[in-house]
Design a protein around this motif. Structure first.
Motif, PDB file in Angstrom:
ATOM      1  N   TYR A   6       0.818  -1.206   0.000  1.00  0.00           N
ATOM      2  CA  TYR A   6       0.000   0.000   0.000  1.00  0.00           C
ATOM      3  C   TYR A   6       0.855   1.260   0.000  1.00  0.00           C
ATOM      4  CZ  TYR A   6       0.816  -0.101   5.059  1.00  0.00           C
ATOM      5  OH  TYR A   6       1.407  -0.121   6.286  1.00  0.00           O
ATOM      6  N   CYS A   7       0.201   2.359  -0.324  1.00  0.00           N
ATOM      7  CA  CYS A   7       0.883   3.648  -0.398  1.00  0.00           C
ATOM      8  C   CYS A   7       1.155   4.161   1.009  1.00  0.00           C
ATOM      9  CB  CYS A   7      -0.001   4.635  -1.156  1.00  0.00           C
ATOM     10  SG  CYS A   7       0.601   6.338  -1.085  1.00  0.00           S
ATOM     11  N   PRO A   8       2.401   4.552   1.290  1.00  0.00           N
ATOM     12  CA  PRO A   8       2.704   5.061   2.635  1.00  0.00           C
ATOM     13  C   PRO A   8       2.031   6.397   2.928  1.00  0.00           C
ATOM     14  CG  PRO A   8       4.663   5.139   1.210  1.00  0.00           C
ATOM     15  CD  PRO A   8       3.574   4.460   0.429  1.00  0.00           C
ATOM     16  N   LYS A   9       1.562   7.094   1.887  1.00  0.00           N
ATOM     17  CA  LYS A   9       0.954   8.408   2.100  1.00  0.00           C
ATOM     18  C   LYS A   9      -0.565   8.322   2.260  1.00  0.00           C
ATOM     19  CE  LYS A   9       4.918  10.519   1.610  1.00  0.00           C
ATOM     20  NZ  LYS A   9       5.684  10.062   0.497  1.00  0.00           N
ATOM     21  N   CYS A  10      -1.252   7.624   1.345  1.00  0.00           N
ATOM     22  CA  CYS A  10      -2.720   7.633   1.375  1.00  0.00           C
ATOM     23  C   CYS A  10      -3.317   6.279   1.738  1.00  0.00           C
ATOM     24  CB  CYS A  10      -3.280   8.086   0.021  1.00  0.00           C
ATOM     25  SG  CYS A  10      -3.184   6.821  -1.273  1.00  0.00           S
ATOM     26  N   ASP A  11      -2.461   5.253   1.912  1.00  0.00           N
ATOM     27  CA  ASP A  11      -2.943   3.955   2.346  1.00  0.00           C
ATOM     28  C   ASP A  11      -3.679   3.154   1.263  1.00  0.00           C
ATOM     29  OD1 ASP A  11      -2.313   2.768   4.750  1.00  0.00           O
ATOM     30  OD2 ASP A  11      -4.409   2.672   5.384  1.00  0.00           O
ATOM     31  N   TYR A  61       5.239   6.950  -8.644  1.00  0.00           N
ATOM     32  CA  TYR A  61       4.197   7.676  -7.923  1.00  0.00           C
ATOM     33  C   TYR A  61       3.067   6.732  -7.562  1.00  0.00           C
ATOM     34  CZ  TYR A  61       6.616  11.694  -9.845  1.00  0.00           C
ATOM     35  OH  TYR A  61       7.586  12.599 -10.186  1.00  0.00           O
ATOM     36  N   CYS A  62       2.341   7.097  -6.494  1.00  0.00           N
ATOM     37  CA  CYS A  62       1.148   6.338  -6.132  1.00  0.00           C
ATOM     38  C   CYS A  62       0.081   6.605  -7.197  1.00  0.00           C
ATOM     39  CB  CYS A  62       0.664   6.796  -4.763  1.00  0.00           C
ATOM     40  SG  CYS A  62      -0.977   6.171  -4.344  1.00  0.00           S
ATOM     41  N   PRO A  63      -0.538   5.549  -7.741  1.00  0.00           N
ATOM     42  CA  PRO A  63      -1.565   5.763  -8.765  1.00  0.00           C
ATOM     43  C   PRO A  63      -2.862   6.342  -8.187  1.00  0.00           C
ATOM     44  CG  PRO A  63      -1.368   3.422  -8.254  1.00  0.00           C
ATOM     45  CD  PRO A  63      -0.284   4.133  -7.487  1.00  0.00           C
ATOM     46  N   ALA A  64      -3.015   6.291  -6.862  1.00  0.00           N
ATOM     47  CA  ALA A  64      -4.236   6.807  -6.250  1.00  0.00           C
ATOM     48  C   ALA A  64      -4.104   8.275  -5.858  1.00  0.00           C
ATOM     49  CB  ALA A  64      -4.619   5.965  -5.034  1.00  0.00           C
ATOM     50  N   CYS A  65      -3.017   8.638  -5.181  1.00  0.00           N
ATOM     51  CA  CYS A  65      -2.896  10.017  -4.681  1.00  0.00           C
ATOM     52  C   CYS A  65      -1.774  10.792  -5.360  1.00  0.00           C
ATOM     53  CB  CYS A  65      -2.699  10.032  -3.168  1.00  0.00           C
ATOM     54  SG  CYS A  65      -1.049   9.554  -2.613  1.00  0.00           S
ATOM     55  N   GLN A  66      -1.023  10.159  -6.243  1.00  0.00           N
ATOM     56  CA  GLN A  66       0.075  10.802  -6.989  1.00  0.00           C
ATOM     57  C   GLN A  66       1.258  11.193  -6.116  1.00  0.00           C
ATOM     58  OE1 GLN A  66      -0.426  10.616 -10.205  1.00  0.00           O
ATOM     59  NE2 GLN A  66      -2.545  10.030  -9.916  1.00  0.00           N
TER      60      GLN A  66
HETATM   61 ZN   LIG Z   1      -1.162   7.261  -2.325  1.00  0.00          ZN
END
Ligand SMILES: [Zn+2]
Length: 133
Positions: A6-11, A61-66
């Motif tokens: 998972y993304c460390p920023k937006c989960d 980059y995270c594909p969800a939150c960039q």
């Molecule tokens: Zn993210």
């Protein structure tokens, strides 16, 4: 054992199915890349307009939150977080250099490294730059 990345920023879950999906930028081209969740497996799936030049540094980059997924450990590494099915987890640092195979699973008490170039960053301080826990 199943792992959720998972993304460390937006989960956001980065492997909703089997492969890990990341946004990647190579020069002027951006696209989505699929990575194997299996440590040491460097098979990647790319759209045809995205050609990876060996030795070129990529931006992930995270594909969800960039959010930029650059690692705090080394500028040549990117990182995502993971959780294991049986509990526990940590983060994965992996090389941003196309063709360089170096991956580090960093949990609370150990680092497991994978890839034939793992020695390149093996002496970096993976524990000193975490997010507190
Ligand atoms: Zn993210």
């Amino acid at each position: 054992m199943k792992r959720k990345f998972y993304c460390p920023k937006c989960d956001a879950t980065l492997n909703p199915n089997v492969k890990i999906v990341l946004a990647v930028v190579s020069g002027d081209t951006r696209g989505l890349i699929l990575l194997s969740p299996q440590p040491g497996n460097y098979q990647v799936f790319l759209p045809e307009e995205l050609v990876l030049e060996e030795g070129k540094k990529l931006d992930f980059y995270c594909p969800a939150c960039q959010a930029c997924l650059n690692s705090t450990v080394d500028e040549n590494l990117a990182q995502v977080a993971y959780r294991s099915e049986g509990g526990g987890g940590g983060r994965v640092d992996f090389s941003r250099i196309a063709g360089e195979h170096a991956t580090y699973f960093v949990s609370q008490d150990e680092i497991r490294s994978f890839g034939e170039n793992a020695e390149t960053y093996g002496t970096r301080n993976f524990f000193g730059s975490g997010e507190g826990e």
